[in-house]
Design a protein around this motif. Structure first.
Motif, mmCIF file in Angstrom:
data_model
loop_
_atom_site.group_PDB
_atom_site.id
_atom_site.type_symbol
_atom_site.label_atom_id
_atom_site.label_comp_id
_atom_site.label_asym_id
_atom_site.label_seq_id
_atom_site.Cartn_x
_atom_site.Cartn_y
_atom_site.Cartn_z
ATOM 1 N N THR A 156 0.816 -1.220 0.000
ATOM 2 C CA THR A 156 0.000 0.000 0.000
ATOM 3 C C THR A 156 0.845 1.265 0.000
ATOM 4 O O THR A 156 0.299 2.367 -0.059
ATOM 5 N N TYR A 157 2.167 1.114 0.056
ATOM 6 C CA TYR A 157 3.055 2.275 0.110
ATOM 7 C C TYR A 157 3.686 2.519 -1.261
ATOM 8 O O TYR A 157 3.910 1.590 -2.037
ATOM 9 N N SER A 158 3.958 3.778 -1.527
ATOM 10 C CA SER A 158 4.608 4.138 -2.793
ATOM 11 C C SER A 158 5.541 5.309 -2.551
ATOM 12 O O SER A 158 5.315 6.137 -1.662
ATOM 13 N N ILE A 159 6.593 5.371 -3.340
ATOM 14 C CA ILE A 159 7.554 6.469 -3.277
ATOM 15 C C ILE A 159 7.858 6.914 -4.691
ATOM 16 O O ILE A 159 7.890 6.106 -5.623
ATOM 17 N N GLN A 160 8.041 8.209 -4.864
ATOM 18 C CA GLN A 160 8.347 8.775 -6.178
ATOM 19 C C GLN A 160 9.824 9.164 -6.203
ATOM 20 O O GLN A 160 10.198 10.257 -5.781
ATOM 21 N N PRO A 161 10.697 8.282 -6.687
ATOM 22 C CA PRO A 161 12.138 8.552 -6.614
ATOM 23 C C PRO A 161 12.568 9.762 -7.426
ATOM 24 O O PRO A 161 13.607 10.364 -7.139
ATOM 25 N N GLY A 162 11.796 10.128 -8.443
ATOM 26 C CA GLY A 162 12.159 11.281 -9.252
ATOM 27 C C GLY A 162 12.210 12.577 -8.457
ATOM 28 O O GLY A 162 12.926 13.514 -8.829
ATOM 29 N N GLU A 163 11.451 12.655 -7.350
ATOM 30 C CA GLU A 163 11.481 13.860 -6.520
ATOM 31 C C GLU A 163 12.866 14.072 -5.926
ATOM 32 O O GLU A 163 13.336 15.203 -5.795
ATOM 33 N N PHE A 164 13.529 12.986 -5.535
ATOM 34 C CA PHE A 164 14.874 13.099 -4.977
ATOM 35 C C PHE A 164 15.923 13.174 -6.090
ATOM 36 O O PHE A 164 16.985 13.768 -5.906
ATOM 37 N N ALA A 165 15.602 12.589 -7.242
ATOM 38 C CA ALA A 165 16.539 12.613 -8.361
ATOM 39 C C ALA A 165 16.819 14.036 -8.832
ATOM 40 O O ALA A 165 17.947 14.364 -9.211
#
Length: 459
Positions: A156-165
């Protein structure tokens, strides 16, 4: 925070027909969090721009208040008055805010001088590319939400790695362009009063352009592609002062986007999703109950809000798909109107302006490019989102900084603000008496890092 508390009271008065005794608690919790960060800034970056934290705190607070409003609207009428203050998306956003502020404070404690991060420029550049590409190579069930492959989903969890990229890539862009700007500033010919670069110097731009097109095709999102390419081209412009780089960047990006659109119509395959999004953008009312439903509902919400809005709690944001994320600006627009949205945009503009001011004032070239790129990136992200919901550009999967629900976006943008605070602290720090040299922040490296030039770029 007084404004945030007043907003919460008005929401409860409209949704519950009464104001509960706990309406002030989210604003009080945020006050404690931001006051703690303020004290950290006073000790670790005493000369930092004093306008940045209050502006960001207002946006963050309004975001928490609106998410609380959504929680009240989604609850059964009989249960709304008893809904816990720290439950639902609003409660989770409060928790994410606390974690994000702690990370920002930690970054200020670790990075005592913004120039020290340039030591890890190539490592951060590689990490940024990996973070960008991970969602593209993952199966759709682990990375795709609403057609865009921008996430890493685990249960149920998600992370958007592009925000840190974007933060990692900006550090690399700034360091690389400081070292190469003299070569990239060379002109080969003059056309219509504009000096254009040599053909052999187009390599970096073409590489970043190709990467942005890969993001557009395989991650199926125009906004992310535009964000990465735009921040590189603008950082390049700041480094070289050549308008020709902006013109070349615009031609390359829009030419590539049009090519992807044509291939989506003719070939399909990986280009099909972008073609569909472009078709929805061109005529959302052609299929208002299926493909165009989200955009149509967003436009209707903005139209219903008019100039002054229906008032906090007076709209119907539940009709908007993903109103807590992509379309939070449209949901807010229905309730606070054009004037309210304009006020929020002015707050964003203030943050961007203060970031650019720090870039102009800081004494080293790396800091100029870093702060300028960060400020522009924040402004471009807001443009991409507002442009998408207002039908100026095709819809994107970007989140509204500091307003939308979600931990990765909030943490990354608070880290961005922490870097701007650090750069502005270096820019506003008084010079040492009589010597004409900048007083070095405690724990900072020497003026020269890895031979990086420190001469000032002309504003």
């Amino acid at each position: 925070m007084v404004l945030v508390a007043a907003y919460g009271a008005m929401v409860e008065a409209k949704v519950l027909d009464t104001v509960t005794a706990d309406f002030w608690m989210p604003a009080a919790a945020l006050t404690a969090v931001f006051l703690g960060l303020h004290l950290v800034i006073r000790f670790l970056a005493p000369f930092a721009d004093p306008a940045l934290l209050p502006a960001v705190a207002l946006l963050n607070g309004i975001g928490v208040g609106f998410l609380r409003r959504l929680d009240l609207g989604n609850a059964a009428p009989a249960e709304r008055a008893d809904l816990a203050v720290f439950a639902g998306d609003g409660g989770r956003q409060l928790a994410w805010t606390l974690l994000s502020v702690i990370l920002a404070a930690g970054l200020l404690a670790i990075m005592r001088d913004h120039r020290s991060v340039s030591r890890y420029a190539y490592t951060l550049g590689l990490a940024g590319i990996v973070l960008v590409m991970i969602p593209a190579v993952l199966p759709s069930r682990f990375s795709e939400i609403n057609g865009a492959k921008l996430w890493i989903r685990i249960g149920t969890y998600s992370i958007q790695p592009g925000e840190f990229a974007k933060l990692a890539l900006l550090v690399f862009f700034a360091y690389y362009l400081v070292r190469k700007r003299e070569v990239l500033s060379l002109a080969s010919r003059r056309f219509l009063g504009i000096d254009f670069p040599r053909g052999r110097d187009l390599g970096p731009v073409v590489v970043v352009w190709l990467i942005s097109l890969l993001v557009l095709v395989f991650e199926k999102d125009l906004g992310t592609s535009l964000l990465y390419f735009g921040m590189f081209v603008v950082t390049l412009y700041i480094a070289t002062e050549r308008v020709s780089w902006l013109l070349i960047g615009l031609v390359l990006f829009f030419g590539g986007a049009y090519l992807a659109y044509v291939l989506g119509d003719v070939v399909g395959g990986p280009f099909a999703n972008f073609y569909l999004r472009a078709q929805i953008w061109l005529d959302p009312f052609a299929d208002p109950y299926e493909d165009g439903y989200q955009l149509v509902q967003g436009l209707l919400a903005l139209g219903t809000g008019g100039l002054f809005g229906a008032g906090p709690g007076g709209g119907q944001p539940g009709l908007l798909p993903e109103v807590q994320n992509d379309f939070i600006f449209a949901g807010l627009g229905e309730e606070i109107g054009l004037f309210g949205l304009s006020a929020l945009l002015v707050v964003y503009l203030l943050i961007v302006e203060r970031g650019l001011r720090a870039a102009l004032a800081v004494r080293d070239s790396f800091g100029k490019l870093l702060a300028g790129g960060l400020a522009f990136t924040l402004g471009l992200q807001v443009f991409v989102i507002v442009g998408g919901i207002s039908k100026l550009i095709p819809l994107t999967g970007q989140t509204t900084p500091f307003l939308s629900a979600g931990g990765s976006s909030l943490m990354a943008n608070w880290l961005l603000i922490a870097v701007l605070l650090r750069v502005s602290d270096g820019a506003r720090r008084p010079v040492a008496g009589g010597g004409g040299k900048a007083a070095r922040p405690s724990g900072g490296p020497p003026e020269q890092l890895h031979g990086a030039p420190t001469e000032v770029i002309r504003p």
